[in-house]
Enzyme design. Structure first.
Site, PDB file in Angstrom:
ATOM      1  N   ARG A 118      -1.546  -8.912   0.625  1.00  0.00           N
ATOM      2  CA  ARG A 118      -1.321 -10.322   0.948  1.00  0.00           C
ATOM      3  C   ARG A 118       0.150 -10.530   1.315  1.00  0.00           C
ATOM      4  O   ARG A 118       1.018  -9.761   0.935  1.00  0.00           O
ATOM      5  CB  ARG A 118      -1.674 -11.183  -0.269  1.00  0.00           C
ATOM      6  CG  ARG A 118      -3.149 -11.051  -0.620  1.00  0.00           C
ATOM      7  CD  ARG A 118      -3.612 -12.133  -1.549  1.00  0.00           C
ATOM      8  NE  ARG A 118      -2.992 -12.074  -2.867  1.00  0.00           N
ATOM      9  CZ  ARG A 118      -3.069 -13.061  -3.746  1.00  0.00           C
ATOM     10  NH1 ARG A 118      -3.702 -14.170  -3.443  1.00  0.00           N
ATOM     11  NH2 ARG A 118      -2.509 -12.943  -4.936  1.00  0.00           N
ATOM     12  N   LYS A 183      -3.269  -0.992 -11.385  1.00  0.00           N
ATOM     13  CA  LYS A 183      -4.124  -1.413 -10.267  1.00  0.00           C
ATOM     14  C   LYS A 183      -4.874  -0.235  -9.645  1.00  0.00           C
ATOM     15  O   LYS A 183      -4.288   0.746  -9.216  1.00  0.00           O
ATOM     16  CB  LYS A 183      -3.226  -2.084  -9.227  1.00  0.00           C
ATOM     17  CG  LYS A 183      -3.954  -2.835  -8.159  1.00  0.00           C
ATOM     18  CD  LYS A 183      -3.058  -3.950  -7.652  1.00  0.00           C
ATOM     19  CE  LYS A 183      -3.318  -4.343  -6.248  1.00  0.00           C
ATOM     20  NZ  LYS A 183      -2.462  -5.453  -5.828  1.00  0.00           N
ATOM     21  N   ARG A 318       0.524 -13.284 -13.438  1.00  0.00           N
ATOM     22  CA  ARG A 318       1.018 -12.161 -14.250  1.00  0.00           C
ATOM     23  C   ARG A 318       0.852 -12.501 -15.727  1.00  0.00           C
ATOM     24  O   ARG A 318       0.996 -13.655 -16.107  1.00  0.00           O
ATOM     25  CB  ARG A 318       2.512 -11.899 -13.976  1.00  0.00           C
ATOM     26  CG  ARG A 318       2.824 -11.387 -12.572  1.00  0.00           C
ATOM     27  CD  ARG A 318       2.493  -9.906 -12.434  1.00  0.00           C
ATOM     28  NE  ARG A 318       2.828  -9.368 -11.127  1.00  0.00           N
ATOM     29  CZ  ARG A 318       2.021  -9.393 -10.057  1.00  0.00           C
ATOM     30  NH1 ARG A 318       0.844  -9.962 -10.140  1.00  0.00           N
ATOM     31  NH2 ARG A 318       2.407  -8.863  -8.905  1.00  0.00           N
TER      32      ARG A 318
HETATM   33  P1  ATP Z   1      -0.086 -10.900  -6.596  1.00  0.00           P
HETATM   34  O1  ATP Z   1       1.382 -10.812  -6.826  1.00  0.00           O
HETATM   35  O2  ATP Z   1      -0.427 -12.050  -5.709  1.00  0.00           O
HETATM   36  O3  ATP Z   1      -0.868 -10.847  -7.850  1.00  0.00           O
HETATM   37  P2  ATP Z   1      -0.191  -8.214  -5.729  1.00  0.00           P
HETATM   38  O4  ATP Z   1       1.242  -7.955  -6.090  1.00  0.00           O
HETATM   39  O5  ATP Z   1      -1.199  -7.451  -6.476  1.00  0.00           O
HETATM   40  O6  ATP Z   1      -0.585  -9.698  -5.772  1.00  0.00           O
HETATM   41  P3  ATP Z   1      -1.403  -7.705  -3.127  1.00  0.00           P
HETATM   42  O7  ATP Z   1      -1.004  -8.347  -1.845  1.00  0.00           O
HETATM   43  O8  ATP Z   1      -2.754  -7.998  -3.668  1.00  0.00           O
HETATM   44  O9  ATP Z   1      -0.266  -8.006  -4.160  1.00  0.00           O
HETATM   45  O10 ATP Z   1      -1.259  -6.139  -2.928  1.00  0.00           O
HETATM   46  C1  ATP Z   1      -0.064  -5.567  -2.436  1.00  0.00           C
HETATM   47  C2  ATP Z   1       0.704  -4.942  -3.585  1.00  0.00           C
HETATM   48  O11 ATP Z   1      -0.105  -3.980  -4.254  1.00  0.00           O
HETATM   49  C3  ATP Z   1       1.919  -4.159  -3.112  1.00  0.00           C
HETATM   50  O12 ATP Z   1       3.031  -4.994  -3.016  1.00  0.00           O
HETATM   51  C4  ATP Z   1       2.079  -3.066  -4.189  1.00  0.00           C
HETATM   52  O13 ATP Z   1       2.787  -3.574  -5.295  1.00  0.00           O
HETATM   53  C5  ATP Z   1       0.652  -2.837  -4.647  1.00  0.00           C
HETATM   54  N1  ATP Z   1       0.039  -1.655  -3.980  1.00  0.00           N
HETATM   55  C6  ATP Z   1       0.225  -1.173  -2.730  1.00  0.00           C
HETATM   56  N2  ATP Z   1      -0.531  -0.086  -2.513  1.00  0.00           N
HETATM   57  C7  ATP Z   1      -1.228   0.136  -3.658  1.00  0.00           C
HETATM   58  C8  ATP Z   1      -2.174   1.116  -4.063  1.00  0.00           C
HETATM   59  N3  ATP Z   1      -2.591   2.088  -3.273  1.00  0.00           N
HETATM   60  N4  ATP Z   1      -2.647   1.012  -5.333  1.00  0.00           N
HETATM   61  C9  ATP Z   1      -2.249   0.044  -6.184  1.00  0.00           C
HETATM   62  N5  ATP Z   1      -1.374  -0.914  -5.843  1.00  0.00           N
HETATM   63  C10 ATP Z   1      -0.859  -0.873  -4.594  1.00  0.00           C
END
Ligand code: ATP
Length: 320
Positions: A118, A183, A318
């Site tokens: 996102r 994640k 968070r």
């Molecule tokens: P939010 O802050 O809105 O809760 P998020 O930080 O999880 O969302 P997303 O846009 O859903 O953000 O996903 C992008 C983020 O996920 C990246 O900025 C990085 O921190 C993390 N990310 C990127 N690649 C991977 C991966 N392969 N596995 C796990 N996490 C990842």
């Protein structure tokens, strides 16, 4: 390069000569292609007298294996496209979707050069180590009918992972799949077309299958892969089949009953239920207790001034 990868996918040593013979090219040409594989992020072992091998072996995407795991009822309703490398599978599926056929297109890539999350954030998807899949779902009722869809998709992903042996996995609103706070999967929905009528909903799903420790460390937040969650190697192709099954059935259900059909199940897997959380929405910070989700998929937070509802998009959640 694709043929070379197929030869190396078993994880065993192959001499330069053997590879050259199989591919019908010189050893120098083999060497050049091996360098190309390293540039894609693959880790190759090279031992004098033995040859080359892919350090961890790899299960390449295989269309016929994926199809063999699909529910029979889906075979005539979907189109499957797998490729070696692409910028983003969300962009590819949009390009490849056929206006006329009425079937749903699914695209998968071994590797994305610019996978995204996102708000333009990067999604890490090294070659052969993740599932990067996007589907194009055409709807005619406009974006108002999509409330809660991203949560329902998260639940479909979780169910596919459970069917492949993952246990104790949870959902972080709106749709991340977590294991022990790390994640495992992320989802990106993008909508194109008429917001009040016919539009294409692009559903992008990233799942970590087997990443190296360095690759995990390179991600900006704690990440985990299915190999670690299950404590064993899990077939990438089997997970893809199950993912297409659960996603297709969820979209069918969603068309008739919306997120309300899935709310109770989603709540069972809510990683932060009843916990203190911090919310950041459009630059505004809030603190409160996560008290669940409503029938539209909105997040309910009990604050000092009452229960507030947060909807998707620019909201970040968070644990406090
Ligand atoms: P939010 O802050 O809105 O809760 P998020 O930080 O999880 O969302 P997303 O846009 O859903 O953000 O996903 C992008 C983020 O996920 C990246 O900025 C990085 O921190 C993390 N990310 C990127 N690649 C991977 C991966 N392969 N596995 C796990 N996490 C990842």
């Amino acid at each position: 390069m694709e043929k070379l990868l197929n030869l190396l996918a078993d994880g065993h040593f192959h001499s330069g000569e053997e590879l050259g013979d199989s591919l019908g090219v010189s050893r120098a040409a083999v060497w050049k292609k091996l360098k190309g594989l390293e540039e894609l992020g693959l880790i190759l072992d090279s031992v004098r007298g033995k040859g080359y091998r892919l350090g961890r072996g790899i299960e390449l995407l295989d269309q016929s294996k994926i199809e063999s795991g699909l529910d029979k009822s889906l075979l005539n309703r979907i189109k499957l496209h797998t490729c070696f490398s692409t910028g983003s599978t969300n962009d590819l599926v949009k390009e490849l979707s056929d206006d006329e056929s009425g079937s749903m297109t699914f695209c998968l890539a071994e590797h994305q050069t610019s996978g995204r999350g996102r708000r333009g954030r990067t999604w890490v998807s090294p070659f052969g180590s993740t599932i990067s899949m996007s589907a194009n779902w055409r709807i005619s009722e406009g974006t108002a009918s999509l409330e809660g869809l991203s949560l329902a998709v998260g639940l479909a992903v979780l169910k596919a992972l459970e069917a492949n042996g993952a246990r104790n996995i949870e959902l972080k609103w709106p749709n991340d799949v977590l294991w022990q706070g790390r994640k495992l999967s992320g989802i990106l929905l993008e909508v194109h077309g008429d917001p009040t009528g016919e539009c294409d909903v692009i559903i992008g799903i990233g799942i970590n299958i087997k990443l190296s420790e360095d690759q995990k460390k390179g991600i900006g937040q704690p990440a985990v892969d299915l190999h670690e969650v299950c404590g064993k190697t899990v077939s990438r192709n089997a997970v893809v089949s199950q993912l297409i099954n659960t996603l297709s059935h969820t979209l069918d259900g969603f068309t008739h009953g919306g997120f309300a059909l899935y709310r109770d199940q989603w709540s069972e897997y809510d990683a932060f239920r009843g916990q203190e959380v911090n919310i950041e929405a459009a630059g505004r910070k809030e603190k409160g207790v996560n008290v669940g989700v409503n029938e539209q998929g909105g997040l309910l937070i009990k604050t000092e001034t009452g229960v507030k509802v947060f909807n998707g998009g620019e909201v970040s959640l968070r644990k406090s």
